[in-house]
Design an enzyme around this catalytic site. Structure first.
Site, short mmCIF file in Angstrom:
data_model
loop_
_atom_site.label_atom_id
_atom_site.label_comp_id
_atom_site.label_asym_id
_atom_site.label_seq_id
_atom_site.Cartn_x
_atom_site.Cartn_y
_atom_site.Cartn_z
N GLU A 123 -2.46 -4.23 4.59
CA GLU A 123 -3.46 -4.23 5.65
C GLU A 123 -3.65 -2.80 6.15
OE1 GLU A 123 -3.00 -6.99 8.95
OE2 GLU A 123 -1.99 -8.44 7.66
N GLU B 120 4.54 -9.95 8.85
CA GLU B 120 4.89 -9.06 9.97
C GLU B 120 5.99 -9.57 10.88
OE1 GLU B 120 1.35 -7.97 12.11
OE2 GLU B 120 0.93 -6.36 10.70
C1 GAL Z 1 -2.07 -7.44 11.63
C2 GAL Z 1 -1.92 -8.91 11.28
C3 GAL Z 1 -3.25 -9.55 10.93
C4 GAL Z 1 -4.29 -9.16 11.92
C5 GAL Z 1 -4.38 -7.68 11.93
C6 GAL Z 1 -5.49 -7.16 12.81
O1 GAL Z 1 -1.00 -6.99 12.39
O2 GAL Z 1 -1.05 -9.06 10.21
O3 GAL Z 1 -3.10 -10.94 10.87
O4 GAL Z 1 -3.93 -9.64 13.17
O5 GAL Z 1 -3.17 -7.14 12.40
O6 GAL Z 1 -5.64 -5.81 12.57
#
Ligand code: GAL
Length: 735
Positions: free
Chosen positions: A452, A391
């Site tokens: 994610e 990210e």
């Molecule tokens: C994302 C990140 C993860 C975690 C997640 C929580 O942005 O890559 O490490 O923080 O959010 O939803």
């Protein structure tokens, strides 16, 4: 000849930066893997593990050197290690997730030696992932194994096993062997390579072999390539992950054996992301997975082999995933080895989180790309390398370099990198996207992989109310359904498998991110059953009714509609002795999921506020036959305390651990999430110690403590006492 010794025993530790002349009495005796501080499972400040500690190891060489070089190999220490032998600095390593190694030969004494590590576990802005805050904790300590290694002047430093044409009847293994000559003389040697079926008996004949003569200059390193023809090897598949093992031998011209490193395992498989999805051995496999952090309650990241392996098993068998992402760094080889053994695909990535540092920082990150790939390139489970900082914003100059390096080191695997904006420049082979749209955004580039979703969009605790926990499960089902429904999406890897400790900038006020489909103890929330129930029922039949079966937990009361997460074909729902009806999976809401949840309606009249209320029974049918049943009590009274050790035998190595699960349940074994009653433990025997809170208040009615083996063999008995139940005992044998 080489000697390699696991060197985890007999370390001394102090949570302070001590001088070389500090007495041993200023230290405590420890065994690796080690965490620089134990914690409760939540409500602590990460500043408490951020300090410089000292590790000391006194030793005499366990066997004579006989002209060999001696190395100390560290698999991982958080975060910056300065290593000294006999008071002289032998090297510094910055970075907590990749291995490092020092040649200590020139610092050795004839008799006793003292190895010292000053380990800086502070969040140093000059070392990835730091420079800004990160949403996870980087617990301190030498938290992975250490080895002592002797090698001759000429030795094998690595091998890259590259099976080619694996879908033809006659694949070839292209084998790159890396050699080092630290001596002052050039050498001519014979390199012999044999491949075995890793499941075969140790003395079974080789599957294939080849030899080559090699010349290596003084003070140099080189790579030699051999080809090994293979006839009809078994493929590595998700259902049958056949493994092969490479054994290498290096002989001097007079036939003396110079080196024979430990065997390396690999598999024959073809893994490839195409525009229309991911293909394993020529078949499209929809990727369905979860992210895993390597941290645990109490012990930080210092989990022994058994717990690492168990996490892989949980992901594959309990959660029914076919892929895991090692967010956001390379993880233990024990975890990856287990993924190879059980057929669980892996997305592995370099350390980092949103922030890109200066040139020196980027140089460490490039080193991480190299260290990750050269450590892990033989794992058949790993299908793609993540070569961007999770990210981060674009930095084409930097990522062109990480990507080129990955391709140069490993031409057999595609690269990717995880971003949070879809306009990001696409430099790698696969576009990985953290999609927090509560759905699946239309890909801009293909191959497209969702790495994610959910996570912070809907944190959910085991002790949250029913409606929230159902909505949590629904969201996971919804995103997976959309991913399955879009052929341009290779799959989706949810955030995340397990709740984790984090910084105050994230998390729920007790510094836990409740983002897991399981809690921090690896015990399930209902969302876990969304994943588990996508498995084929021939693997495991799953049926989990997402209800507390109470009259008054939801707004306005009742339980209508009920969500049942299952991979059966039909369900019968019974309210006491009254048959509510037979239901089919909700294909309308989830048309693409292999096994949509069931939506049970019509409970309204039975669920009037204050009306007589009985047991719920849900029966699952496949092919007209009842294959599973769940009953849920309406009592709301804990009828049982269940205490169980996951493993009843441990090794007396000072590191091995088993979880001991504690659950308050109804009479049918359903956890009662509001039964947070204190449990007090007593341990008899000195073969193990108790790790965890004592007394323990199981959040959500369920929790884990650990039994950790000492170096003493014997039996230990753990007794769990509560106000309500007779004491319960579990016994563990330490051998
Ligand atoms: C994302 C990140 C993860 C975690 C997640 C929580 O942005 O890559 O490490 O923080 O959010 O939803």
């Amino acid at each position: 000849m080489r000697t390699e010794i696991l060197w985890n025993n007999d370390w001394l530790f102090s949570p302070a930066q001590l001088p070389f002349d500090a007495p041993d009495s200023a230290f405590e005796a420890v065994t690796l893997p080690h965490t620089n501080k134990l914690f409760p499972h939540h409500n602590f400040d990460n500043a408490e593990y951020q300090f410089i500690s000292t590790y000391r190891k006194r030793f005499s060489l366990p066997e004579p050197r006989n002209g060999r070089r001696v190395f100390v190999d560290f698999e991982g220490a958080m975060l910056v290690s300065t290593v000294y032998l006999n008071g002289k600095q032998v090297g510094v390593n910055a970075g907590g997730y990749t291995p490092f190694s020092f040649d200590v030969t020139d610092y050795l004494n004839d008799g006793e030696n003292v190895l010292t590590v000053h380990l800086d576990s502070t969040e140093r802005a000059d070392v990835p992932p730091f420079g800004y805050v990160v949403d996870y904790l980087t617990f301190g300590g030498i938290y992975r194994d250490v080895h002592l290694r002797y090698v001759e002047a000429v030795s094998i430093s690595n091998a890259h096993i590259k099976p080619q044409n694996v879908l033809t009847p006659s694949p070839v293994v292209e084998l790159d062997v890396y050699l080092v000559n630290s001596g002052a003389q050039p050498a001519t040697l014979e390199l012999h390579a044999e491949i075995y079926n890793a499941q075969a008996e140790p003395d079974a004949p080789a599957f294939t072999y080849n030899s080559i003569s090699v010349n290596i200059d003084a003070k140099s390193s080189s790579k030699v390539t051999l080809l090994l023809a293979c006839s009809q090897p078994q493929l590595w598949t998700l259902a049958n992950p056949a493994l092969y093992a490479l054994r290498l031998q290096l002989h001097a011209a007079d036939g003396t054996l110079v080196d024979a490193p430990a065997e390396r395992r690999f598999g024959f498989r073809e893994a490839y992301f195409a525009d229309d999805g991911f293909y394993l051995n020529g078949e499209r496999v929809q990727l369905r997975g979860l992210n895993r952090h390597q941290t645990y309650p109490y012990i930080g990241a210092a989990a022994p082999a058994r717990l690492q392996q168990q996490d892989a098993d949980i992901l594959k068998y309990e959660l029914g995933c076919n892929i895991v992402r090692t967010s956001h760094y390379p993880q233990s080889h024990y975890f990856l080895d287990r993924c190879d053994e059980i057929g669980l695909l892996v997305f592995e990535e370099i350390p980092g989180w949103q922030h890109i540092g200066d040139n020196d920082w980027q140089a460490i990150s490039l080193r991480d790309v190299r260290a990750m790939i050269t450590r892990d390139w033989n794992h058949p489970s790993i299908i793609v390398w993540g070569v961007r900082i999770n990210e981060s914003w674009d930095n084409d100059e930097f990522y062109t370099r990480t990507n080129a390096l990955a391709h140069e080191l490993d031409p057999t695997r595609q690269t990717t990198g995880v971003r949070f904006f879809i306009e990001s420049s696409f430099l790698e082979d696969v576009f990985s996207f953290n999609d927090f749209s509560n759905g699946i955004a239309e890909p801009k580039h293909t191959p497209h992989l969702v790495t994610e979703y959910n996570g912070h969009m809907f944190p959910t605790k085991t002790f949250d109310g029913e409606e929230r926990k159902i909505e949590h499960a629904r969201r996971h089902a919804h995103v997976q359904n959309m991913a399955y429904g879009n052929p341009r999406v290779s799959g989706a890897i949810g955030w995340c498998a397990f709740d984790y400790n984090t910084h105050k900038e994230f998390g729920s006020g007790d510094r836990i991110c409740y983002h897991g489909v399981m809690d921090i103890f690896r015990l399930p929330k209902w969302a876990a059953a969304v994943y588990a129930s996508q498995q084929d029922p021939t693997e495991r039949v799953v049926l989990e009714t997402a209800t507390l079966w109470t009259m008054g937990d939801r707004a306005e009361g009742g339980n209508d509609p009920l969500m049942v997460l299952s991979n059966v074909e039909e369900i019968d729902v019974w309210f006491g002795e009254q048959h509510l009806g037979r239901f089919l999976p909700d294909h309308e809401t989830y048309p693409h999921l292999p096994h949509p949840p069931f939506k049970v309606t019509g409970l309204g009249m039975m669920m009037m506020w204050g009306q007589a209320f009985g047991t719920l029974r849900v029966e699952g049918f496949i092919g007209g036959e009842k294959v599973i049943e769940q009953q849920i009590s309406s009592d709301g009274v804990p009828r049982e305390l269940r205490v169980s050790a996951d493993f009843d035998t441990l090794y007396a190595d000072g590191a091995d651990m088993t979880p001991v699960k504690v659950r308050f349940t109804d009479e049918f074994g359903n956890v009662l999430p509001y039964a947070m009653q204190p449990v007090t433990f007593e341990l008899e025997g000195d073969a193990a110690e108790l790790i965890g809170e004592n007394p323990l208040l199981p959040p959500g009615g369920q929790a884990v403590v650990y039994l950790k083996a000492t170096h003493t063999r014997g039996t230990v008995t753990l007794t769990a006492k509560t106000a309500r139940f007779e004491p319960l005992r579990v016994t563990v044998e330490v051998i």
